[in-house]
Design a protein around this motif. Structure first.
Motif, short mmCIF file in Angstrom:
data_model
loop_
_atom_site.label_atom_id
_atom_site.label_comp_id
_atom_site.label_asym_id
_atom_site.label_seq_id
_atom_site.Cartn_x
_atom_site.Cartn_y
_atom_site.Cartn_z
N GLU A 132 0.26 31.21 32.15
CA GLU A 132 -1.09 32.23 32.98
C GLU A 132 -1.26 30.88 34.06
O GLU A 132 -1.60 31.38 35.42
CB GLU A 132 -1.63 32.76 32.43
CG GLU A 132 -1.01 33.76 31.94
CD GLU A 132 -0.68 35.47 33.19
OE1 GLU A 132 -1.51 34.98 33.66
OE2 GLU A 132 -0.92 36.47 31.64
N VAL A 135 0.86 28.94 36.32
CA VAL A 135 1.55 29.73 37.08
C VAL A 135 0.47 30.06 38.23
O VAL A 135 0.84 29.57 39.22
CB VAL A 135 2.17 30.96 37.01
CG1 VAL A 135 2.60 31.39 37.33
CG2 VAL A 135 3.50 30.17 35.59
N LEU A 144 1.01 39.44 43.97
CA LEU A 144 0.57 38.50 43.22
C LEU A 144 -0.82 38.91 42.39
O LEU A 144 -1.72 38.48 43.45
CB LEU A 144 1.33 37.05 42.58
CG LEU A 144 1.66 36.87 43.31
CD1 LEU A 144 2.43 34.81 42.58
CD2 LEU A 144 3.54 37.62 42.08
N LEU A 204 8.33 34.56 44.04
CA LEU A 204 8.89 33.43 43.30
C LEU A 204 9.97 33.00 42.93
O LEU A 204 10.01 32.31 42.00
CB LEU A 204 8.48 34.56 41.52
CG LEU A 204 6.98 35.54 41.52
CD1 LEU A 204 6.77 36.32 40.33
CD2 LEU A 204 6.18 34.13 41.27
N PHE A 214 10.14 35.59 36.11
CA PHE A 214 9.17 35.78 35.63
C PHE A 214 9.60 36.68 33.70
O PHE A 214 8.54 36.86 33.44
CB PHE A 214 9.09 37.27 36.33
CG PHE A 214 7.60 38.50 36.05
CD1 PHE A 214 6.50 38.15 35.29
CD2 PHE A 214 7.47 39.35 36.83
CE1 PHE A 214 5.21 39.00 35.14
CE2 PHE A 214 6.05 40.51 36.84
CZ PHE A 214 5.23 39.75 35.94
N ASN A 221 3.37 45.96 34.15
CA ASN A 221 3.08 44.86 34.43
C ASN A 221 3.04 44.20 36.11
O ASN A 221 2.93 43.48 36.94
CB ASN A 221 4.00 43.62 34.49
CG ASN A 221 3.63 43.07 32.75
OD1 ASN A 221 2.73 43.61 32.08
ND2 ASN A 221 4.57 42.08 32.17
N PHE A 235 1.61 36.69 33.23
CA PHE A 235 3.32 35.49 33.54
C PHE A 235 3.13 35.11 32.66
O PHE A 235 3.06 33.13 32.27
CB PHE A 235 2.33 34.29 35.22
CG PHE A 235 2.64 35.41 36.34
CD1 PHE A 235 4.05 34.65 37.10
CD2 PHE A 235 1.56 36.56 37.22
CE1 PHE A 235 4.27 35.81 38.04
CE2 PHE A 235 1.93 36.55 37.85
CZ PHE A 235 3.01 36.96 38.62
N ALA A 238 6.47 34.13 31.94
CA ALA A 238 7.39 33.21 32.98
C ALA A 238 7.46 31.44 32.59
O ALA A 238 7.62 31.08 31.71
CB ALA A 238 5.99 33.02 34.08
#
Length: 420
Positions: A132, A135, A144, A204, A214, A221, A235, A238
């Motif tokens: 997290e 990212v 986002l 993304l 993702f 989410n 994230f 991800a």
């Protein structure tokens, strides 16, 4: 809806001659009760794996970041010592609290934030925390959720890992689609949310110098700010997309039951088209107001994609799957078109699914063709018309399936699309 994980952590660095790995489920007791054996993973041979130089996200030290490092004492003060009255909810990661901190731009001003505290989950939870930070520390987009900062302290009290986000006062899309919601989302709002979410995924997948998949796209989410703008959040699962020349990334199979793409579940091979499948499921969530998997419904209605299939080939039957809380006759034509976008996303063959930028173009066309819905947010000017994008995929409709069952044998006649 629970998040599942087939085994903890990412795959370790693989030997020069890859050997087939068995991806075995590792559900919690509660998840095992809910899922049964529907997500049995198969053996997979990772013949095309991620580059060893790209196994991690761009490090914060390598890219500019505006994240602030907070102390644990500051977090206690912001949440009134993590008071129960400040608790917003609890998920697989840990508890989330509402807090108040000083604005970095104006110290005299205080701002609301959401503070997520890592639970005592061990190494995997820490990996999600790091992901997290890495990212959201290097990406920025209106759709986002913004990461304000983080807290990382190790002392006699133990390991403290927290994430501090912008506060999203209107909760998640899942909350507002729930039958418990007092005021359901209007159709115009649902289209706006679809646009916002598509913009976030497009960014993304296609708009940076590296691709992010993702891997856990779902309605819970997608959060809503004070102006009801939708933003992608969470994230922790991800991953970076495959390097140039490779077709996929081989990973542990993680995600949420009902959203995960079938080929990813079966092989562990991850591509951006896995997110596209999840987005298609989400579009049917917006259309029907139902969850992808709901054990509280009759057996024949528990799995959303299986339930809607018999209603899709006949426009007269289609209205029966629309969310009954909406004005069905008023939105019928618009919902028809949105379902066609969902069908493209839910193609059985990943290669035949559109890119998210194409999905965004199609949703823009749905919005522009919808009478009386206004302008939910200045739509991006499409490069192609909806009919042009749809026509491109007509020759591939015969390949479209959901799970093991047949999908649409054909697209509805074009006159249905032109009635809006």
């Amino acid at each position: 809806m629970k998040c599942f994980q087939f085994y903890g952590g990412e795959k370790k660095e693989e030997p020069k001659t890859p050997k087939p790995d068995s991806v075995q489920p590792s559900f919690t007791d509660n998840e095992r009760r809910q899922s049964g054996s529907e997500f049995n993973s198969q053996n997979t041979s990772d013949t095309s794996t991620e580059s060893r130089t790209r196994t991690q996200f761009p490090n914060l030290s390598e890219r500019p970041s505006n994240l602030k490092a907070f102390t644990f004492s500051e977090m206690k003060q912001a949440t009134k010592n993590f008071s129960r009255t400040a608790k917003l909810g609890e998920g697989g990661f840990g508890c989330v609290f509402k807090g108040v901190i000083k604005s970095s731009e104006d110290p005299a001003k205080k701002i609301d934030v959401a503070i997520k505290q890592l639970g005592k989950r061990g190494l995997q939870g820490h990996k999600e925390w790091v992901t997290e930070v890495n990212v959201l520390g290097v990406v920025e987009h209106p759709n986002l959720v913004k990461l304000v900062g983080y807290c990382a302290e190790d002392d006699e009290r133990g390991i403290q890992r927290l994430l501090i986000y912008e506060y999203m006062p209107n909760g998640s899309v899942e909350d507002h689609l729930s039958i418990k919601s007092v005021i359901p989302l209007t159709w115009a709002m649902r289209l706006r949310i679809a646009l916002d979410a598509a913009r976030g995924l497009t960014y993304l997948h296609e708009e940076m110098d590296f691709q992010i998949i993702f891997r856990d796209f779902k309605s819970s989410n997608i959060l809503l700010d004070e102006e009801w703008n939708a933003k992608l959040s969470d994230f922790g699962l991800a991953r970076l997309g495959p390097p140039e020349g490779l077709t996929h990334v081989s990973t542990a199979v993680v995600g949420t039951i009902g959203y995960a793409a079938p080929e990813y579940i079966q092989t562990g091979r991850l591509t951006s088209k896995s997110d596209v499948w999840s987005f298609g499921v989400f579009l049917y969530e917006l259309i029907t107001g139902r969850r992808p998997l709901d054990r509280n419904r009759p057996r024949s209605e528990q799995k959303l994609l299986e339930w809607v299939k018999p209603y899709l080939s006949d426009a007269r039957k289609f209205q029966l799957i629309l969310d009954p809380r909406l004005e069905r006759k008023q939105i019928l034509k618009s919902a028809h078109k949105l379902s066609l976008v969902a069908n493209r996303c839910l193609s059985r063959l990943p290669k035949t699914r559109p890119k998210m930028s194409e999905v965004l173009e199609m949703i823009n066309q749905v919005v522009e063709a919808s009478i009386g819905l206004g302008n939910p947010e200045a739509p991006l000017k499409p490069k192609k018309t909806f009919e042009e994008v749809e026509a491109k995929g007509k020759r591939r409709i015969r390949d479209m399936k959901i799970g093991d069952g047949s999908w649409l044998g054909r697209v509805w006649a074009s006159k249905i699309m032109k009635t809006c």
